[in-house]
Design a protein around this motif. Structure first.
Motif, mmCIF file in Angstrom:
data_model
loop_
_atom_site.group_PDB
_atom_site.id
_atom_site.type_symbol
_atom_site.label_atom_id
_atom_site.label_comp_id
_atom_site.label_asym_id
_atom_site.label_seq_id
_atom_site.Cartn_x
_atom_site.Cartn_y
_atom_site.Cartn_z
ATOM 1 N N LYS A 59 0.854 -1.185 0.000
ATOM 2 C CA LYS A 59 0.000 0.000 0.000
ATOM 3 C C LYS A 59 0.886 1.229 0.000
ATOM 4 O O LYS A 59 1.779 1.375 0.835
ATOM 5 N N GLY A 60 0.653 2.136 -0.939
ATOM 6 C CA GLY A 60 1.468 3.333 -1.049
ATOM 7 C C GLY A 60 0.959 4.467 -0.171
ATOM 8 O O GLY A 60 0.037 4.301 0.640
ATOM 9 N N PHE A 61 1.568 5.618 -0.318
ATOM 10 C CA PHE A 61 1.136 6.804 0.419
ATOM 11 C C PHE A 61 -0.254 7.229 -0.056
ATOM 12 O O PHE A 61 -0.553 7.168 -1.263
ATOM 13 N N GLN B 104 1.500 -6.487 2.634
ATOM 14 C CA GLN B 104 0.198 -6.313 1.997
ATOM 15 C C GLN B 104 -0.599 -5.161 2.606
ATOM 16 O O GLN B 104 -1.114 -4.301 1.897
ATOM 17 N N SER B 105 -0.717 -5.119 3.931
ATOM 18 C CA SER B 105 -1.449 -4.041 4.593
ATOM 19 C C SER B 105 -0.634 -2.761 4.632
ATOM 20 O O SER B 105 -1.182 -1.672 4.806
ATOM 21 N N GLY B 106 0.664 -2.867 4.478
ATOM 22 C CA GLY B 106 1.577 -1.722 4.437
ATOM 23 C C GLY B 106 2.321 -1.747 3.112
ATOM 24 O O GLY B 106 1.809 -2.268 2.124
ATOM 25 N N PRO B 107 3.548 -1.231 3.057
ATOM 26 C CA PRO B 107 4.314 -0.791 4.225
ATOM 27 C C PRO B 107 3.891 0.544 4.808
ATOM 28 O O PRO B 107 4.433 0.969 5.815
ATOM 29 N N VAL B 108 2.892 1.208 4.191
ATOM 30 C CA VAL B 108 2.471 2.523 4.673
ATOM 31 C C VAL B 108 1.306 2.373 5.652
ATOM 32 O O VAL B 108 0.316 1.697 5.358
#
Length: 288
Positions: free
Chosen positions: A109-111, A266-270
């Motif tokens: 997941k991006g910013f 998957q849930s992150g890295p953000v």
């Protein structure tokens, strides 16, 4: 289909099978970090979001996760900056223009750039943290009318370790960007601030209700930077952090990146701080 759809279809067909990427530019940025510009087979766009990563493989050897440092608005190629830390990165550093690598992704997941539209941004980069943040900064500059004022707080151990030196000089010339840089230890030629990156935050002009803060750096930095940002009364959901953790597969299959039952790949890295503060134990990035 657009390039993003082509990539998604390839991932659905075989997410374990890398695409072929040709290195079209490679250069050392300093003694430890090497910059790569890569063109995917068929010259399709990677279709990533700022803050995502790819799995880079050397065929016949192994692979590793690498953050993307180019903006999705940079068409026809994408860019990586790699620190020489071990066997894989040492072999990757020996590769150059014309060599072929495998690429899986983009993953993670991006910013949350859509949520940031219309807001001021405070971007805090410690050391190698400027690599994924460069993707966000370049994206903002290509879409400057979508964002408010941007403050970049950049820190590194010594002036010789400062990455993208010429590019940061260009950022400083832009009217919509204010950049402050600090080093832990100065040399004879350094004329900037000396001290930890936390020393730059109290002087930052922040309207907390209309500001997103984005932080990337070494885990030891997070506790102190997040504490300073919270003192500025920035809402927890508007403080964004990227966890720099070891990841192996990018697909949530190996479990290597799991924290408190959450697969960071998957849930992150953000994550935003309201999520991050619930991570305990092995997650040392949590603020005090």
């Amino acid at each position: 289909m657009i390039d993003r759809e082509i990539l998604l279809e390839k991932m659905k067909t075989s997410p374990y099978k890398p695409m072929r990427g040709r290195i079209i530019e490679a250069k050392m940025l300093n003694a430890k970090e090497k910059f790569f510009r890569i063109e995917l087979e068929g010259k399709i766009n990677l279709g990533h979001e700022p803050g995502q990563f790819v799995m880079v493989s050397i065929f016949g050897f192994t692979e590793a996760p690498i953050s993307i440092c180019s903006s999705p608005t940079d068409k026809g190629y994408f860019e990586l900056t790699v620190r020489n830390l071990g066997i894989f990165t040492d072999r990757l550093h020996k590769m150059g223009k014309g060599d072929i690598v495998g690429i899986r992704g983009p993953f993670g997941k991006g910013f949350p750039v859509d949520n940031m539209f219309g807001y001021d941004l405070v971007i805090v980069a410690g050391g190698l943290g400027i690599v994924p943040l460069r993707s966000l900064i370049r994206y903002i500059m290509h879409n400057k009318n979508d964002f408010g004022h941007v403050q970049i707080l950049l820190g590194c151990k010594t002036p010789k370790e400062l990455l993208f030196r010429e590019e940061t000089k260009e950022w400083m010339k832009r009217s919509e960007i204010k950049l402050n840089c600090t080093v832990d230890t100065a040399d004879a030629d350094w004329r900037g601030n000396v001290g930890l990156i936390t020393t730059l935050i109290p002087g930052a002009d922040i309207n907390p209700a209309r500001t997103y803060a984005v932080v990337v750096g070494p885990p030891i930095m997070y506790r102190f930077v997040l504490a300073e940002l919270l003192k500025k009364n920035i809402p927890e959901h508007q403080i964004i952090v990227s966890l720099e953790r070891r990841m192996r597969c990018g697909l949530g299959k190996c479990g290597h990146c799991q924290v408190e039952g959450v697969y960071v790949c998957q849930s992150g890295p953000v994550f935003d701080y309201s999520q991050l503060k619930n991570f305990k134990g092995e997650c040392h990035e949590k603020a005090a």
